[in-house]
Motif scaffolding. Structure first.
Motif, PDB file in Angstrom:
ATOM      1  N   ALA A   1       0.615  -1.214  -0.130  1.00 40.55           N
ATOM      2  CA  ALA A   1       0.114   0.035   0.082  1.00 40.55           C
ATOM      3  C   ALA A   1       0.856   1.332   0.063  1.00 40.55           C
ATOM      4  O   ALA A   1       1.942   1.471   0.994  1.00 40.55           O
ATOM      5  CB  ALA A   1      -0.798  -0.154   1.206  1.00 40.55           C
ATOM      6  N   VAL A   2       0.582   2.159  -0.841  1.00 43.59           N
ATOM      7  CA  VAL A   2       1.422   3.436  -1.024  1.00 43.59           C
ATOM      8  C   VAL A   2       0.086   4.446  -0.468  1.00 43.59           C
ATOM      9  O   VAL A   2      -0.877   4.597  -0.788  1.00 43.59           O
ATOM     10  CB  VAL A   2       1.644   3.882  -2.329  1.00 43.59           C
ATOM     11  CG1 VAL A   2       2.398   5.092  -2.419  1.00 43.59           C
ATOM     12  CG2 VAL A   2       2.577   2.660  -2.848  1.00 43.59           C
ATOM     13  N   ILE A   3       0.766   4.960   0.641  1.00 44.36           N
ATOM     14  CA  ILE A   3       0.070   5.782   1.358  1.00 44.36           C
ATOM     15  C   ILE A   3       0.537   7.567   1.253  1.00 44.36           C
ATOM     16  O   ILE A   3       1.656   7.526   1.574  1.00 44.36           O
ATOM     17  CB  ILE A   3       0.008   5.503   2.910  1.00 44.36           C
ATOM     18  CG1 ILE A   3      -1.026   4.149   2.899  1.00 44.36           C
ATOM     19  CG2 ILE A   3      -0.924   6.561   3.822  1.00 44.36           C
ATOM     20  CD1 ILE A   3      -0.775   3.657   4.308  1.00 44.36           C
ATOM     21  N   TYR A   4      -0.214   8.365   0.800  1.00 38.23           N
ATOM     22  CA  TYR A   4       0.022   9.754   0.675  1.00 38.23           C
ATOM     23  C   TYR A   4      -0.067  10.316   2.232  1.00 38.23           C
ATOM     24  O   TYR A   4      -1.098  10.436   2.706  1.00 38.23           O
ATOM     25  CB  TYR A   4      -0.918  10.314  -0.367  1.00 38.23           C
ATOM     26  CG  TYR A   4      -0.884  11.825  -0.495  1.00 38.23           C
ATOM     27  CD1 TYR A   4       0.301  12.481  -0.514  1.00 38.23           C
ATOM     28  CD2 TYR A   4      -2.025  12.678  -0.375  1.00 38.23           C
ATOM     29  CE1 TYR A   4       0.393  13.918  -0.368  1.00 38.23           C
ATOM     30  CE2 TYR A   4      -2.032  13.996  -0.247  1.00 38.23           C
ATOM     31  CZ  TYR A   4      -0.881  14.748  -0.298  1.00 38.23           C
ATOM     32  OH  TYR A   4      -0.742  16.019  -0.391  1.00 38.23           O
ATOM     33  N   SER A   5       1.127  10.870   2.412  1.00 35.69           N
ATOM     34  CA  SER A   5       1.050  11.403   3.778  1.00 35.69           C
ATOM     35  C   SER A   5       1.507  12.976   3.965  1.00 35.69           C
ATOM     36  O   SER A   5       3.060  13.083   3.991  1.00 35.69           O
ATOM     37  CB  SER A   5       1.863  10.636   4.709  1.00 35.69           C
ATOM     38  OG  SER A   5       2.146  10.850   6.161  1.00 35.69           O
ATOM     39  N   PRO A   6       0.602  13.918   3.756  1.00 40.99           N
ATOM     40  CA  PRO A   6       1.144  15.260   3.524  1.00 40.99           C
ATOM     41  C   PRO A   6       1.692  15.927   4.646  1.00 40.99           C
ATOM     42  O   PRO A   6       1.248  15.436   5.924  1.00 40.99           O
ATOM     43  CB  PRO A   6      -0.174  15.910   2.857  1.00 40.99           C
ATOM     44  CG  PRO A   6      -1.205  15.119   3.434  1.00 40.99           C
ATOM     45  CD  PRO A   6      -0.609  13.466   3.576  1.00 40.99           C
ATOM     46  N   LYS A   7       2.535  16.516   4.388  1.00 37.81           N
ATOM     47  CA  LYS A   7       3.220  17.621   5.456  1.00 37.81           C
ATOM     48  C   LYS A   7       2.607  18.945   5.287  1.00 37.81           C
ATOM     49  O   LYS A   7       2.542  19.582   4.435  1.00 37.81           O
ATOM     50  CB  LYS A   7       4.822  17.636   5.286  1.00 37.81           C
ATOM     51  CG  LYS A   7       5.356  16.459   5.108  1.00 37.81           C
ATOM     52  CD  LYS A   7       5.126  15.485   6.329  1.00 37.81           C
ATOM     53  CE  LYS A   7       5.846  14.019   6.353  1.00 37.81           C
ATOM     54  NZ  LYS A   7       5.248  12.807   5.853  1.00 37.81           N
ATOM     55  N   ALA A   8       2.100  19.558   6.531  1.00 36.18           N
ATOM     56  CA  ALA A   8       1.384  20.573   6.685  1.00 36.18           C
ATOM     57  C   ALA A   8       2.318  21.870   6.378  1.00 36.18           C
ATOM     58  O   ALA A   8       3.493  21.868   6.318  1.00 36.18           O
ATOM     59  CB  ALA A   8       0.961  20.848   8.024  1.00 36.18           C
ATOM     60  N   GLY A   9       1.757  22.794   5.684  1.00 33.69           N
ATOM     61  CA  GLY A   9       2.320  24.057   5.287  1.00 33.69           C
ATOM     62  C   GLY A   9       3.147  23.798   4.076  1.00 33.69           C
ATOM     63  O   GLY A   9       3.680  25.184   3.699  1.00 33.69           O
ATOM     64  N   LYS A  10       2.804  22.937   3.321  1.00 33.26           N
ATOM     65  CA  LYS A  10       3.649  22.988   1.957  1.00 33.26           C
ATOM     66  C   LYS A  10       2.616  22.567   1.002  1.00 33.26           C
ATOM     67  O   LYS A  10       1.453  21.860   1.302  1.00 33.26           O
ATOM     68  CB  LYS A  10       4.687  21.506   2.289  1.00 33.26           C
ATOM     69  CG  LYS A  10       5.835  21.795   3.124  1.00 33.26           C
ATOM     70  CD  LYS A  10       6.731  23.031   3.060  1.00 33.26           C
ATOM     71  CE  LYS A  10       7.721  23.237   4.020  1.00 33.26           C
ATOM     72  NZ  LYS A  10       8.747  24.287   3.996  1.00 33.26           N
ATOM     73  N   PRO A  11       3.045  22.799  -0.236  1.00 32.15           N
ATOM     74  CA  PRO A  11       2.112  22.572  -1.339  1.00 32.15           C
ATOM     75  C   PRO A  11       1.526  21.120  -1.334  1.00 32.15           C
ATOM     76  O   PRO A  11       2.382  20.243  -1.639  1.00 32.15           O
ATOM     77  CB  PRO A  11       2.747  23.098  -2.682  1.00 32.15           C
ATOM     78  CG  PRO A  11       3.902  24.065  -2.042  1.00 32.15           C
ATOM     79  CD  PRO A  11       4.221  23.461  -0.835  1.00 32.15           C
ATOM     80  N   GLU A  12       0.387  20.883  -1.315  1.00 28.98           N
ATOM     81  CA  GLU A  12       0.012  19.439  -1.147  1.00 28.98           C
ATOM     82  C   GLU A  12       0.002  18.868  -2.814  1.00 28.98           C
ATOM     83  O   GLU A  12       0.221  17.603  -2.755  1.00 28.98           O
ATOM     84  CB  GLU A  12      -1.638  19.400  -0.833  1.00 28.98           C
ATOM     85  CG  GLU A  12      -1.362  19.347   0.806  1.00 28.98           C
ATOM     86  CD  GLU A  12      -2.831  19.057   1.666  1.00 28.98           C
ATOM     87  OE1 GLU A  12      -3.496  18.326   0.610  1.00 28.98           O
ATOM     88  OE2 GLU A  12      -2.956  19.481   2.658  1.00 28.98           O
ATOM     89  N   TRP A  13      -0.245  19.614  -3.976  1.00 28.42           N
ATOM     90  CA  TRP A  13      -0.152  19.236  -5.091  1.00 28.42           C
ATOM     91  C   TRP A  13       1.242  18.532  -5.558  1.00 28.42           C
ATOM     92  O   TRP A  13       1.326  17.470  -5.876  1.00 28.42           O
ATOM     93  CB  TRP A  13      -0.518  20.120  -6.151  1.00 28.42           C
ATOM     94  CG  TRP A  13       0.335  21.198  -6.296  1.00 28.42           C
ATOM     95  CD1 TRP A  13       0.465  22.446  -5.750  1.00 28.42           C
ATOM     96  CD2 TRP A  13       1.510  21.281  -7.365  1.00 28.42           C
ATOM     97  NE1 TRP A  13       1.391  23.235  -6.195  1.00 28.42           N
ATOM     98  CE2 TRP A  13       2.224  22.716  -7.271  1.00 28.42           C
ATOM     99  CE3 TRP A  13       1.974  20.255  -8.407  1.00 28.42           C
ATOM    100  CZ2 TRP A  13       3.196  22.848  -8.135  1.00 28.42           C
ATOM    101  CZ3 TRP A  13       3.023  20.774  -9.044  1.00 28.42           C
ATOM    102  CH2 TRP A  13       3.674  22.081  -8.839  1.00 28.42           C
ATOM    103  N   GLU A  14       2.324  19.342  -5.040  1.00 25.67           N
ATOM    104  CA  GLU A  14       3.651  18.537  -5.020  1.00 25.67           C
ATOM    105  C   GLU A  14       3.909  17.259  -4.316  1.00 25.67           C
ATOM    106  O   GLU A  14       4.332  16.560  -4.962  1.00 25.67           O
ATOM    107  CB  GLU A  14       4.711  19.625  -4.502  1.00 25.67           C
ATOM    108  CG  GLU A  14       4.842  20.832  -5.736  1.00 25.67           C
ATOM    109  CD  GLU A  14       6.097  21.679  -5.426  1.00 25.67           C
ATOM    110  OE1 GLU A  14       6.523  21.704  -4.200  1.00 25.67           O
ATOM    111  OE2 GLU A  14       6.246  22.813  -6.008  1.00 25.67           O
ATOM    112  N   GLN A  15       3.299  17.430  -3.158  1.00 24.54           N
ATOM    113  CA  GLN A  15       3.557  16.218  -2.112  1.00 24.54           C
ATOM    114  C   GLN A  15       2.718  14.965  -2.957  1.00 24.54           C
ATOM    115  O   GLN A  15       3.162  13.868  -2.703  1.00 24.54           O
ATOM    116  CB  GLN A  15       2.987  16.402  -0.758  1.00 24.54           C
ATOM    117  CG  GLN A  15       3.883  17.487  -0.166  1.00 24.54           C
ATOM    118  CD  GLN A  15       3.336  17.809   1.095  1.00 24.54           C
ATOM    119  OE1 GLN A  15       3.682  16.832   2.150  1.00 24.54           O
ATOM    120  NE2 GLN A  15       2.784  18.929   1.565  1.00 24.54           N
ATOM    121  N   ASN A  16       1.483  15.172  -3.362  1.00 19.50           N
ATOM    122  CA  ASN A  16       0.826  14.250  -4.009  1.00 19.50           C
ATOM    123  C   ASN A  16       1.456  13.571  -5.113  1.00 19.50           C
ATOM    124  O   ASN A  16       1.380  12.515  -5.254  1.00 19.50           O
ATOM    125  CB  ASN A  16      -0.648  14.824  -4.516  1.00 19.50           C
ATOM    126  CG  ASN A  16      -1.650  13.718  -4.700  1.00 19.50           C
ATOM    127  OD1 ASN A  16      -1.570  12.831  -4.367  1.00 19.50           O
ATOM    128  ND2 ASN A  16      -2.780  14.128  -4.984  1.00 19.50           N
TER     129      ASN A  16
END
Length: 181
Positions: A92-107
């Motif tokens: 399973a690959v889980i998207y785990s965004p970090k707060a305060g940073k652009p979510e689209w790049e993290q996704n």
């Protein structure tokens, strides 16, 4: 297999059998998956690898329970059984965004990690398929993977060995989606 052959021959395979990666091969696969573009070194992804018989049985039960709780009936229960047995291993690959940073790049980084996982498996002689749909939204699977409110399961990577060789070309006419200036 050279890099271009790897990139041009990877195909999704919905029928997978043993052998599957061992722990050392999984370590290599995950090392490759963590080398993707990651602006700010945020590591906005994590993995849950299911490779033991007990882990696969638990995974299959969660899919079954998800299907039973859905409003879609017996057809989905049968599909849950097929999905649960699609491969001998699951990552399973889980998207785990970090707060305060652009979510689209993290996704996008998490998506790259999922694809790199598939490529690294292929480089070691294994095949895979990326499963999403209702399964990645399952509250039961999210709970089993300890997902936070912000995390999303972006894919279940079924990994194993295809019983047939797939040599069918895919997307070879690049003119339909490429423009050169």
């Amino acid at each position: 297999m050279d890099t271009l052959e790897l990139l041009t021959t990877r195909r999704s395979t919905k029928t997978l059998t043993a052998p599957a990666p061992d722990e050392l091969q999984w370590d290599t696969i995950l090392q490759a998956a963590t080398q993707v573009p990651d602006h700010g070194h945020l590591t906005p992804w994590r993995f849950v690898v299911i490779h033991s018989a007990a882990g696969m049985a638990r995974f299959q039960q969660i899919l079954h329970d998800t299907a039973v709780q859905s409003p879609f009936g017996e057809e989905v229960v049968a599909k849950a059984e097929r999905v649960g047995k699609m491969g001998p291993n699951v990552a399973a690959v889980i998207y785990s965004p970090k707060a305060g940073k652009p979510e689209w790049e993290q996704n996008l980084s998490a998506g790259c990690a999922a694809y790199a996982l598939q490529l690294a498996a292929k480089a070691q002689g294994f095949d895979s398929v990326w499963i999403s749909g209702m399964w990645v939204h399952s509250p039961l699977l999210r709970q089993a993977f300890a997902c936070t409110d912000k995390e999303k399961i972006i894919g279940l990577m079924m990994v194993g060995t295809s019983p047939v060789v797939i040599d069918q070309a895919k997307n070879t006419d690049t003119a339909q989606f490429a423009e050169f200036w």
